[in-house]
Scaffold this motif. Structure first.
Motif, short mmCIF file in Angstrom:
data_model
loop_
_atom_site.label_atom_id
_atom_site.label_comp_id
_atom_site.label_asym_id
_atom_site.label_seq_id
_atom_site.Cartn_x
_atom_site.Cartn_y
_atom_site.Cartn_z
N SER A 42 0.82 -1.21 0.00
CA SER A 42 0.00 0.00 0.00
C SER A 42 0.86 1.26 0.00
O SER A 42 0.61 2.20 -0.77
N CYS A 43 1.89 1.29 0.86
CA CYS A 43 2.77 2.45 0.92
C CYS A 43 3.55 2.62 -0.37
O CYS A 43 3.70 3.74 -0.88
N ALA A 44 4.07 1.51 -0.89
CA ALA A 44 4.88 1.57 -2.11
C ALA A 44 4.06 2.07 -3.29
O ALA A 44 4.56 2.83 -4.14
N ALA A 45 2.79 1.67 -3.37
CA ALA A 45 1.93 2.12 -4.47
C ALA A 45 1.75 3.63 -4.44
O ALA A 45 1.83 4.30 -5.47
N TYR A 46 1.50 4.19 -3.24
CA TYR A 46 1.35 5.64 -3.10
C TYR A 46 2.65 6.36 -3.45
O TYR A 46 2.66 7.34 -4.20
N LEU A 47 3.74 5.88 -2.88
CA LEU A 47 5.02 6.55 -3.07
C LEU A 47 5.50 6.46 -4.52
O LEU A 47 6.11 7.39 -5.04
N TRP A 48 5.23 5.34 -5.17
CA TRP A 48 5.65 5.19 -6.56
C TRP A 48 4.93 6.18 -7.48
O TRP A 48 5.51 6.73 -8.40
N ARG A 53 7.97 13.77 -7.39
CA ARG A 53 7.83 14.99 -6.58
C ARG A 53 9.12 15.40 -5.89
O ARG A 53 9.23 16.52 -5.42
N GLY A 54 10.06 14.51 -5.78
CA GLY A 54 11.32 14.88 -5.13
C GLY A 54 12.03 13.68 -4.55
O GLY A 54 11.50 12.56 -4.52
N TRP A 55 13.23 13.92 -4.06
CA TRP A 55 14.06 12.82 -3.57
C TRP A 55 13.52 12.24 -2.26
O TRP A 55 13.80 11.07 -1.95
N LYS A 56 12.75 13.01 -1.51
CA LYS A 56 12.24 12.49 -0.23
C LYS A 56 11.26 11.35 -0.45
O LYS A 56 11.24 10.38 0.32
N THR A 57 10.46 11.47 -1.49
CA THR A 57 9.53 10.39 -1.79
C THR A 57 10.28 9.13 -2.18
O THR A 57 9.95 8.03 -1.73
N VAL A 58 11.31 9.30 -3.00
CA VAL A 58 12.14 8.15 -3.41
C VAL A 58 12.86 7.57 -2.19
O VAL A 58 12.99 6.35 -2.06
N PHE A 59 13.31 8.45 -1.30
CA PHE A 59 13.99 7.99 -0.09
C PHE A 59 13.06 7.15 0.78
O PHE A 59 13.46 6.08 1.28
N LEU A 60 11.82 7.62 0.98
CA LEU A 60 10.87 6.85 1.78
C LEU A 60 10.55 5.51 1.13
O LEU A 60 10.39 4.50 1.82
N LEU A 61 10.46 5.49 -0.20
CA LEU A 61 10.23 4.24 -0.91
C LEU A 61 11.39 3.28 -0.68
O LEU A 61 11.19 2.08 -0.44
N GLY A 62 12.61 3.81 -0.74
CA GLY A 62 13.78 2.98 -0.47
C GLY A 62 13.82 2.52 0.98
O GLY A 62 14.21 1.38 1.27
N TYR A 63 13.37 3.39 1.89
CA TYR A 63 13.37 3.05 3.32
C TYR A 63 12.44 1.88 3.61
O TYR A 63 12.83 0.92 4.29
N ILE A 64 11.20 1.97 3.13
CA ILE A 64 10.26 0.89 3.42
C ILE A 64 10.67 -0.41 2.72
O ILE A 64 10.41 -1.50 3.22
N TYR A 273 5.09 1.64 9.19
CA TYR A 273 4.34 1.62 7.92
C TYR A 273 3.09 2.49 8.02
O TYR A 273 2.73 3.18 7.05
N LEU A 274 2.41 2.46 9.15
CA LEU A 274 1.19 3.25 9.30
C LEU A 274 1.49 4.75 9.21
O LEU A 274 0.73 5.52 8.61
N ILE A 275 2.61 5.17 9.79
CA ILE A 275 2.99 6.58 9.71
C ILE A 275 3.32 6.95 8.27
O ILE A 275 2.86 7.97 7.74
N ILE A 276 4.14 6.12 7.61
CA ILE A 276 4.54 6.40 6.24
C ILE A 276 3.34 6.34 5.30
O ILE A 276 3.26 7.09 4.32
N TYR A 277 2.39 5.48 5.59
CA TYR A 277 1.18 5.39 4.75
C TYR A 277 0.43 6.71 4.77
O TYR A 277 -0.03 7.21 3.73
N ARG A 278 0.32 7.32 5.95
CA ARG A 278 -0.37 8.60 6.04
C ARG A 278 0.44 9.70 5.36
O ARG A 278 -0.11 10.61 4.76
N VAL A 279 1.75 9.62 5.48
CA VAL A 279 2.59 10.58 4.78
C VAL A 279 2.41 10.45 3.27
O VAL A 279 2.26 11.43 2.54
N ALA A 280 2.41 9.20 2.79
CA ALA A 280 2.26 8.96 1.35
C ALA A 280 0.88 9.39 0.86
O ALA A 280 0.74 9.90 -0.26
N ALA A 281 -0.15 9.19 1.70
CA ALA A 281 -1.51 9.56 1.30
C ALA A 281 -1.76 11.06 1.44
O ALA A 281 -2.80 11.56 1.02
#
Length: 341
Positions: A42-48, A53-64, A273-281
């Motif tokens: 779920s998080c990866a789909a949002y972030l992808w 939008r920027g390196w932070k989104t890519v960083f979070l995708l790499g983090y998860i 994951y729950l925190i990052i999911y809300r960030v991604a959403a």
């Protein structure tokens, strides 16, 4: 009349309980891993979708993704350990558990401790990052001072976790030997302390914002920010409860600590994951949210809010940045600066 023959192991009851809970902990970790895969997808789909939008989104995708890889390795080596102990070396002198204690220097056991340590450290780092992001809106100096002590504790937990991993994987030692037990207790105490402190820091800052908005927003709009704080409390509590249970049972050398370890190792990434999911959403508090002073909701304000503004013209002038469109936005920091004047 002859009694029923005994086909069980010849170990004492304590050792048999350790083996029972060791297998049970493996099952719990497997269930948690299934939840991780769902949340990661779920998080990866949002972030992808937002990767441009920027390196932070890519960083979070790499983090998860790194989080999932580490958790995958952890579950694989744990399953492999059960296989090696109870199938391939079931007749080892002293029993399977004796074999486990005597072979802590094997690669599969070293990787087990290392992945558990890395997993915990990654999640602790995320909590520190969240606290820094939220407090940066009050100024970098304030954010630094507020997060300095948790940073020191996180560094100390990294050192203790490294020592715990090294000591637990020495030949003749294990997770339950005297010296590794002392290191492990200190490590999890520091890690748990970091999580508790950071959780209170995050919630405290969000509630300060919420109190500011309550004076200017209808209750229906302010409620969603309270629910965000509630989400963070629940996410932290999810790990904190199991971590405390593991820490207490581990310090007491109770066999059930293996079950709590399975719950704790699964609950902490779930909270992340729950925190990052809300960030991604786009529904979580981020530095961009605070710096742009924009809070959004899809609900239009009711007549009650308009009447409140009409009845308090001074409040209307102070809240001149409030706009009613398809979304509801408010200049949070502007409101605070107006109040100070």
């Amino acid at each position: 009349m002859s009694s029923k023959p005994y086909y069980g192991p010849q170990e004492d009851e304590y050792t048999k309980n350790l083996e029972r809970f060791f297998v049970a902990g493996d099952f719990v970790a497997g269930v948690g891993y299934g939840v991780h895969i769902v949340l990661w997808a779920s998080c990866a789909a949002y972030l992808w979708k937002q990767r441009r939008r920027g390196w932070k989104t890519v960083f979070l995708l790499g983090y998860i993704t790194l989080l999932l890889i580490v958790e995958t390795i952890f579950c694989v080596v744990q399953a492999r350990t059960v296989q090696v102990i109870y199938i391939e070396n079931r007749n080892y002198p002293g029993g399977p558990w004796r074999y486990f204690l005597d072979t802590q220097n094997l690669a599969v056991n070293v990787v087990f401790y290392a992945t558990l340590f890395v997993l915990t450290f990654l999640c602790d780092t995320l909590m520190l990052w969240r606290s820094w992001i939220i407090w940066t809106a009050s100024g970098r100096t304030t954010a630094f001072l507020v997060n300095l002590f948790p940073l020191i504790m996180l560094t100390a937990s990294f050192v203790m976790g490294t020592l715990w991993t090294l000591q637990s994987s020495h030949p003749g030692l294990s997770l339950y030997s005297k010296q590794p037990l002392a290191y492990g207790t200190a490590y999890y105490t520091l890690s748990l302390g970091v999580n508790i402190i950071l959780t209170f820091l995050i919630i405290g800052r969000l509630l300060m914002y919420r109190r500011t908005h309550l004076a200017h927003l209808p209750a229906a709009h302010a409620q969603q920010y309270l629910s965000l704080a509630t989400l963070i409390v629940e996410s932290a509590a999810l790990y904190t409860v199991f971590a405390i249970a593991f820490l207490v049972s581990y310090a007491m050398n109770a066999p059930i600590n293996q079950v709590w370890l399975g719950f704790a190792s699964g609950a902490q990434p779930i909270a992340a994951y729950l925190i990052i999911y809300r960030v991604a959403a786009g529904t979580a508090w981020t530095r961009e949210t605070l710096e742009s002073q924009t809070l959004t909701t899809t609900t239009h304000p009711g007549r009650e809010a308009e009447m409140s503004m009409a009845a308090h013209p001074r409040k209307r002038s102070e809240s001149r940045d409030v706009q009613f469109t398809t979304e509801f936005s408010v200049s949070a920091l502007d409101i605070e600066s107006t109040q100070e004047k």
